[in-house]
Every structure is written in C-alpha cells, then in structure tokens.
Design an enzyme around this catalytic site. Structure first.
Site, short mmCIF file in Angstrom:
data_model
loop_
_atom_site.label_atom_id
_atom_site.label_comp_id
_atom_site.label_asym_id
_atom_site.label_seq_id
_atom_site.Cartn_x
_atom_site.Cartn_y
_atom_site.Cartn_z
N SER A 112 0.84 -1.21 0.00
CA SER A 112 0.00 0.00 0.00
C SER A 112 0.88 1.26 0.00
O SER A 112 0.53 2.26 -0.64
CB SER A 112 -0.96 0.00 1.19
N ASN A 113 2.02 1.22 0.68
CA ASN A 113 2.93 2.38 0.64
C ASN A 113 3.51 2.57 -0.76
O ASN A 113 3.60 3.69 -1.25
CB ASN A 113 4.07 2.19 1.65
N ARG B 86 22.34 -14.84 -3.62
CA ARG B 86 22.99 -13.76 -4.39
C ARG B 86 22.94 -12.44 -3.62
O ARG B 86 23.89 -11.66 -3.66
CB ARG B 86 22.30 -13.62 -5.75
N HIS C 295 9.44 2.51 9.38
CA HIS C 295 9.15 1.53 10.42
C HIS C 295 7.85 1.92 11.11
O HIS C 295 7.65 3.09 11.43
CB HIS C 295 10.30 1.47 11.44
N GLU D 252 1.56 6.65 7.41
CA GLU D 252 2.59 6.34 6.42
C GLU D 252 2.23 6.91 5.05
O GLU D 252 3.05 7.54 4.38
CB GLU D 252 2.79 4.82 6.33
C1 GAR Z 1 4.30 -0.86 6.70
O1 GAR Z 1 3.46 -0.59 7.81
C2 GAR Z 1 5.75 -0.69 7.09
O2 GAR Z 1 5.95 0.32 8.03
C3 GAR Z 1 6.08 -2.04 7.67
O3 GAR Z 1 5.45 -2.95 6.82
C4 GAR Z 1 4.23 -2.36 6.36
C5 GAR Z 1 4.12 -2.59 4.86
O4 GAR Z 1 2.84 -2.20 4.43
N1 GAR Z 1 7.50 -2.24 7.74
C6 GAR Z 1 8.07 -2.95 8.71
O5 GAR Z 1 7.43 -3.50 9.59
C7 GAR Z 1 9.60 -3.02 8.64
N2 GAR Z 1 10.14 -3.41 9.89
P1 GAR Z 1 2.50 -2.10 2.89
O6 GAR Z 1 2.99 -3.39 2.22
O7 GAR Z 1 1.01 -1.98 2.84
O8 GAR Z 1 3.21 -0.89 2.34
#
Ligand code: GAR
Length: 202
Positions: free
Chosen positions: A22-23, A69, A113, A183
């Site tokens: 989603s990000n 790799r 994070h 985010e």
């Molecule tokens: C996000 O909330 C990000 O902050 C987290 O994974 C999620 C991915 O969401 N990252 C971590 O936990 C890294 N330690 P998304 O796939 O919907 O973007």
C-alpha cells in the site's frame, strides 16, 4: 527569441517491499507527475507479494531477489546499476540490507518503520508483530519512523516521526490502520524532501 534547454537529471528510485504494497502504491502515485523522480524498479524477496501486482499494473520493472545472491553474492549491484538506480526506498521490506549496498548507496537508502523507534524495532519487529508489542506494553502512543538505513536493523539516523494515539480498545488491526494512514500521508513527501536535499535540488 532564444530558448535555453535545461536538461534535468532524472533520479531513479527502487522500492524494496515484501508485502501488499500500500505504501508503494502511494509512492508511485505521488511521483507519477514528477519531473525529476522516477520509480524505476520494484524489488521483492517474495514472488507472490501483492506489491508485484502493483508494479505490473503501473508497468514498472520488477526484480525478485534470491537470498544467496543478495547476501553472499554481488547483492544485485549490476542490476541496480543497469536500471540506473540512484536511491533505495524500503517500504515494508523485511530482509536486512547487505553492507555492500550500504557502501554503494551512502545516505541513499531510507526505511519506514511502523513504530516510534528506538522502541519496538529490531529483528522480527515488522507489521502486526510491532502493533501487538505496542498494545501489550500498554502504550498510549505509537507512530511511524522514517530513517536512513545502516548495517543494523531499524538503527540509522532518524529523518521523521509522526505519532498517533493508541486506545485501550485498539487491536493490532485497528492500530495498523492508523499507522498506514500516517505512512501514506507522510512517506512520499519525506522521500521527495530527502532526495531534493541529497542532490541539492531545492
Ligand atoms: C508498513 O506498515 C511498514 O511500516 C512495515 O510494513 C508495512 C508494509 O505495508 N514495515 C516494517 O514492519 C519493517 N520493519 P504495505 O505493504 O502496505 O506498504
């Protein structure tokens, strides 16, 4: 009339992601009309990750990493060079970045994070595990941290944090929704600011 043609360099970003993406989707949308930043590559360690569908729907090239790799070989440096990648964005990527890449891309790798680091970070702290830990610790506040990546998990210099409240009624899922909202609101804009600052573009 004399026209002066100013050629603007394009900065190519690679997004590393292991999840639904989603990000990544928000970042792609944000930079769609950018004249200096291109999302050139989506990188994942999971061939079935939802983020790869988002890449395909937006006609962005993809790279699937193999562990051997990535960690013991050339860390895909030649592939990143081939795509002209200038900057790496980790958006839900769960593997540690090898030292080799950190040296090739100094201050050019950032991570998001889903908690207020330095709390609730480190190996195994990702996604709902983080939100569960925050709720179990009875915190009344959580948030997001965007930071530079170094050789340790969730450790590099902080760039940005934003907070949200944690209510006694929150579950890992409802907290995850609040965190995703933060985010989506901030990450693309902060990426732009960091890239602008790094290449003296403002
Ligand atoms: C996000 O909330 C990000 O902050 C987290 O994974 C999620 C991915 O969401 N990252 C971590 O936990 C890294 N330690 P998304 O796939 O919907 O973007």
């Amino acid at each position: 009339m004399v026209y002066i043609l100013v050629e603007t360099k394009q900065y190519n970003l690679a997004i590393f992601a292991s999840g639904t993406g989603s990000n990544t989707k928000k970042i792609i949308e944000f930079f769609e009309a950018s004249s200096f930043i291109t999302i050139a590559l989506i990188v994942s360690n999971k061939p079935e990750a939802g983020v790869l569908d988002i890449a395909r729907a937006n006609s962005i090239s993809t790279l699937i990493l193999e562990k051997e790799r990535f960690f013991k070989g050339d860390a895909y440096e030649p592939v990143l060079k081939e795509f002209g990648i200038d900057f790496l964005v980790l958006a839900g990527f769960l593997w540690k970045i090898p030292a080799h890449l950190i040296h090739i891309y100094p201050t050019a790798i950032i991570n998001i994070h889903p908690a207020l680091l330095p709390d609730f970070g480190g190996k195994g702290m990702y996604g709902n595990h983080v939100h569960e830990a925050v709720i179990n610790a009875k915190k009344d506040k959580s948030g997001i941290t965007i930071h530079f990546v170094d050789e340790h998990y969730d450790h590099g210099k902080h760039i940005f944090q934003a907070t949200c409240s944690v209510l006694p009624t929150d579950t890992p899922e409802t907290l995850a929704n609040k965190i995703h909202q933060l985010e989506h609101e901030h990450f693309p804009r902060i990426i732009e600011e960091v890239v602008l600052a790094k290449y003296n573009l403002q």
